[in-house]
Motif scaffolding. Structure first.
Motif, PDB file in Angstrom:
ATOM      1  N   UNK A 165      20.530  60.866 -28.662  1.00 12.42           N
ATOM      2  CA  UNK A 165      22.212  61.794 -27.745  1.00 12.42           C
ATOM      3  C   UNK A 165      22.809  61.255 -27.595  1.00 12.42           C
ATOM      4  N   UNK A 166      23.456  59.786 -26.707  1.00  9.85           N
ATOM      5  CA  UNK A 166      24.427  58.855 -26.854  1.00  9.85           C
ATOM      6  C   UNK A 166      25.123  58.835 -28.310  1.00  9.85           C
ATOM      7  N   UNK A 167      24.638  57.981 -29.362  1.00  5.64           N
ATOM      8  CA  UNK A 167      24.872  57.519 -30.483  1.00  5.64           C
ATOM      9  C   UNK A 167      25.835  59.415 -31.027  1.00  5.64           C
ATOM     10  N   UNK A 168      24.476  60.042 -31.033  1.00  6.68           N
ATOM     11  CA  UNK A 168      25.546  61.491 -31.646  1.00  6.68           C
ATOM     12  C   UNK A 168      26.692  62.070 -31.194  1.00  6.68           C
ATOM     13  N   UNK A 169      27.373  61.330 -29.220  1.00  7.55           N
ATOM     14  CA  UNK A 169      27.716  62.701 -28.459  1.00  7.55           C
ATOM     15  C   UNK A 169      28.839  61.492 -28.808  1.00  7.55           C
ATOM     16  N   UNK A 194      27.671  70.663 -34.950  1.00  8.07           N
ATOM     17  CA  UNK A 194      27.074  70.828 -33.575  1.00  8.07           C
ATOM     18  C   UNK A 194      26.635  69.589 -33.254  1.00  8.07           C
ATOM     19  N   UNK A 195      25.576  69.041 -32.720  1.00  8.59           N
ATOM     20  CA  UNK A 195      25.508  68.380 -32.068  1.00  8.59           C
ATOM     21  C   UNK A 195      23.822  68.378 -31.513  1.00  8.59           C
ATOM     22  N   UNK A 196      22.412  67.888 -32.669  1.00  9.34           N
ATOM     23  CA  UNK A 196      21.698  68.295 -31.827  1.00  9.34           C
ATOM     24  C   UNK A 196      20.237  67.685 -32.338  1.00  9.34           C
ATOM     25  N   UNK A 197      19.703  68.406 -31.153  1.00 13.73           N
ATOM     26  CA  UNK A 197      18.222  66.893 -31.052  1.00 13.73           C
ATOM     27  C   UNK A 197      17.269  67.693 -32.263  1.00 13.73           C
ATOM     28  N   UNK A 198      16.970  66.461 -33.279  1.00 10.94           N
ATOM     29  CA  UNK A 198      16.349  66.862 -34.811  1.00 10.94           C
ATOM     30  C   UNK A 198      14.724  67.622 -33.880  1.00 10.94           C
ATOM     31  N   UNK A 207      13.418  61.886 -30.013  1.00  6.88           N
ATOM     32  CA  UNK A 207      13.788  62.464 -30.755  1.00  6.88           C
ATOM     33  C   UNK A 207      15.514  62.424 -31.320  1.00  6.88           C
ATOM     34  N   UNK A 208      15.271  61.940 -33.206  1.00  7.62           N
ATOM     35  CA  UNK A 208      16.648  61.174 -32.876  1.00  7.62           C
ATOM     36  C   UNK A 208      17.324  62.870 -33.174  1.00  7.62           C
ATOM     37  N   UNK A 209      19.131  62.228 -33.453  1.00  5.81           N
ATOM     38  CA  UNK A 209      19.834  63.342 -33.069  1.00  5.81           C
ATOM     39  C   UNK A 209      20.641  63.276 -34.310  1.00  5.81           C
ATOM     40  N   UNK A 264      21.934  67.503 -16.921  1.00  7.39           N
ATOM     41  CA  UNK A 264      21.305  67.323 -18.343  1.00  7.39           C
ATOM     42  C   UNK A 264      22.421  67.958 -19.546  1.00  7.39           C
ATOM     43  N   UNK A 265      21.051  67.911 -20.352  1.00  5.06           N
ATOM     44  CA  UNK A 265      21.868  68.177 -21.537  1.00  5.06           C
ATOM     45  C   UNK A 265      21.793  69.663 -21.875  1.00  5.06           C
ATOM     46  N   UNK A 266      20.516  70.487 -21.074  1.00  4.26           N
ATOM     47  CA  UNK A 266      20.353  71.722 -21.024  1.00  4.26           C
ATOM     48  C   UNK A 266      21.266  72.442 -20.232  1.00  4.26           C
ATOM     49  N   UNK A 267      21.848  71.761 -19.296  1.00  2.00           N
ATOM     50  CA  UNK A 267      22.951  72.362 -18.410  1.00  2.00           C
ATOM     51  C   UNK A 267      24.607  72.463 -19.308  1.00  2.00           C
TER      52      UNK A 267
END
Length: 217
Positions: A188-192, A156-160, A167-169, A80-83
């Motif tokens: 998230x996929x697009x941001x990563x 940074x890549x981040x959740x807005x 959420x968009x990123x 998960x992203x939190x990890x």
């Protein structure tokens, strides 16, 4: 095609920069004209570590980039992203990569680059409300201003927003002043995916990121 009459001299200037401990070249007109050409062709940048010095793109290409070590696992859907590795840990690895005489100055940027430790809030003692995901990265390069010590840009890549499901990123990149390159992603996929492009493209001048769909401030 007519050979570039300046190519050999410009190559000599690149070699001179790399062999100088402070990235210096003579201030005569011919050398300064060469520097202008090398900057225009993104082969040399202003050196973040030595005032009035220069650094070559080919020397920066030998430097590592820094991002969450388990980022590939997130992209593969294994965590998960939190990890993700913490921003503080990523920044510490960057600092330790620098020569000893640059680490103190780099540490002075820790709070503005890596931020404070997030404190997650409990709702009625049961459900934890997590802050939006924000993952740090550092890449060799420059912007309108030089980068951090070692000639690193940070971003940074981040959740807005806080709602992970909708959420968009975004992906943002900064130099050591007010230079910034910004990219908006729907998820998230697009941001990563864009973050991977940035990592694979380093080193660069931030103005080159317009070709990847970034807008400059």
């Amino acid at each position: 095609m007519t050979p570039d009459p300046n190519a050999q001299f410009d190559q000599t200037v690149l070699d001179m920069i790399e062999h100088s401990p402070i990235g210096a070249v003579p201030v005569t007109p011919s050398y300064q004209d060469a520097i202008k050409r090398l900057y225009a062709s993104h082969q040399a940048y202003a050196d973040a570590d030595h005032k009035s010095g220069h650094v070559t793109a080919r020397s920066l290409a030998r430097l590592p980039s820094f991002h969450a070590e388990n980022l590939p696992a997130l992209i593969a859907g294994q965590i998960a992203a939190e990890a993700l590795e913490s921003n503080a840990s990523i920044f510490s690895r960057y600092v330790q990569s620098l020569p000893a005489d640059r680490r103190v100055r780099a540490e002075g940027h820790r709070l503005s680059v890596a931020g404070r430790v997030a404190h997650h809030r409990a709702k009625q003692g049961i459900v934890a409300i997590h802050d939006p995901v924000h993952t740090l990265f550092l890449v060799p390069g420059t912007g309108p201003h030089p980068g951090l010590p070692g000639n690193y840009l940070y971003g940074s890549a981040f959740q807005v927003t806080a709602d992970a499901a909708t959420s968009p990123w975004a992906v943002h990149l900064h130099d050591n002043d007010d230079g910034a390159a910004l990219f908006d992603a729907p998820d998230m996929a697009g941001a990563l995916a864009k973050l991977q492009e940035v990592l694979e493209s380093a080193p660069f001048n931030m103005n080159e990121l317009e070709a990847l769909g970034f807008r400059l401030n």
